[in-house]
Design an enzyme around this catalytic site. Structure first.
Site, short mmCIF file in Angstrom:
data_model
loop_
_atom_site.label_atom_id
_atom_site.label_comp_id
_atom_site.label_asym_id
_atom_site.label_seq_id
_atom_site.Cartn_x
_atom_site.Cartn_y
_atom_site.Cartn_z
N SER A 295 0.79 -1.20 -0.12
CA SER A 295 0.10 0.04 -0.01
C SER A 295 0.82 1.33 0.09
CB SER A 295 -1.06 0.04 1.33
OG SER A 295 -2.11 0.93 0.98
N HIS B 61 -7.93 -5.56 0.23
CA HIS B 61 -6.71 -4.84 0.32
C HIS B 61 -5.55 -5.36 1.08
CE1 HIS B 61 -4.13 -1.31 -0.29
NE2 HIS B 61 -4.14 -1.01 1.16
#
Length: 252
Positions: A96, A229
């Site tokens: 990320s 995610h």
């Protein structure tokens, strides 16, 4: 290959030293994350690969420090801390926000003639795949809601007022750094790039992730895993094996 040298730095955690390892893996956490997130990765890869985890300011043992203001600032400071560790090939892995920090560190190292063996980016679209995001401008409840949407954090900590006051300013600063980051044109990386992605990640599509290929003059590979995610939380063994295979294929 054996070395007893320990390079002391607030920026680097080394949970399972592997002084005989041929390669090093440097791990960069997500927004709000800490070096300890990669403790299981270090355990699984040692002693075959020497794993370092980057500790950003403002968390855990650095909790009294001001969080960095930008991705570029994080990259400059982290790359300086990593230079003493470049006595063997470095692979950079970021998840990320960490993918953007790792990418900018790779650019700085390449500028110095010390390009990493490889860059592994996880859960992040390419630097030139820009979305207009403003999570850092939300109130505290809005930031907690975003973290709940992504599913990577234990939200029970935010029920404690003291912990909430400790964590949220750091998370907000990290979101501001990544949301205000804008890619500056420059040479493509000379090293391979491996992109890892959860197939239902709301933060990056396959197309946005495949665009990482534009940022390397070397080979590019995209691998997807089931999940969102934080797909790597539920597929830790498979992801770690993919990382190990990638590194050993490049440098036995």
């Amino acid at each position: 290959m054996t070395s007893s040298v320990q390079h002391k730095s607030d920026w680097i955690q080394r949970y399972h030293p592997a002084p005989d390892a041929k390669n090093r893996l440097v791990c960069f956490p997500y927004a709000g994350g800490a070096a300890s997130y990669f403790h299981p990765v270090s355990r699984m890869l040692s002693p075959e690969i020497d794993v370092l985890a980057v500790q950003y300011p403002g968390r855990q043992d650095r909790r009294t420090e001001r969080p960095s203001a930008s991705i570029e600032e994080l990259a400059r400071q982290a790359s300086a801390a990593l230079r003493p560790w470049a006595d063997r090939p470095l692979t950079l892995l970021g998840h990320s926000m960490g993918a953007m920090v790792a990418y900018e560190v790779a650019r700085l190292l390449a500028q110095d003639g010390a390009a990493p063996l490889s860059l592994i980016v996880s859960g992040r679209r390419s630097p030139t795949s820009v979305r207009q995001e403003s999570v850092h401008q939300r109130d505290d409840e809005g930031i907690v809601a975003e973290m709940e949407r992504l599913g990577g954090s234990d939200l029970r900590a935010f029920q404690d007022p003291e912990l909430r006051a400790l964590f949220l300013p750091v998370i907000r600063a990290d979101y501001k750094a990544v949301e205000t980051y804008r890619h500056q044109a420059g040479p493509a990386l000379p090293c391979p790039v491996l992109a890892l992605l959860g197939d239902s990640d709301p933060m990056a599509t396959v197309e946005e992730t495949r665009a990482w290929a534009q940022h390397t003059s070397g080979p590019f590979e995209l691998r997807t895993f089931p999940g969102g995610h934080f797909y790597l939380n539920t597929h830790a063994v498979a992801v770690t094996e993919a990382v190990r295979d990638h590194i050993t294929a490049l440098n036995g």
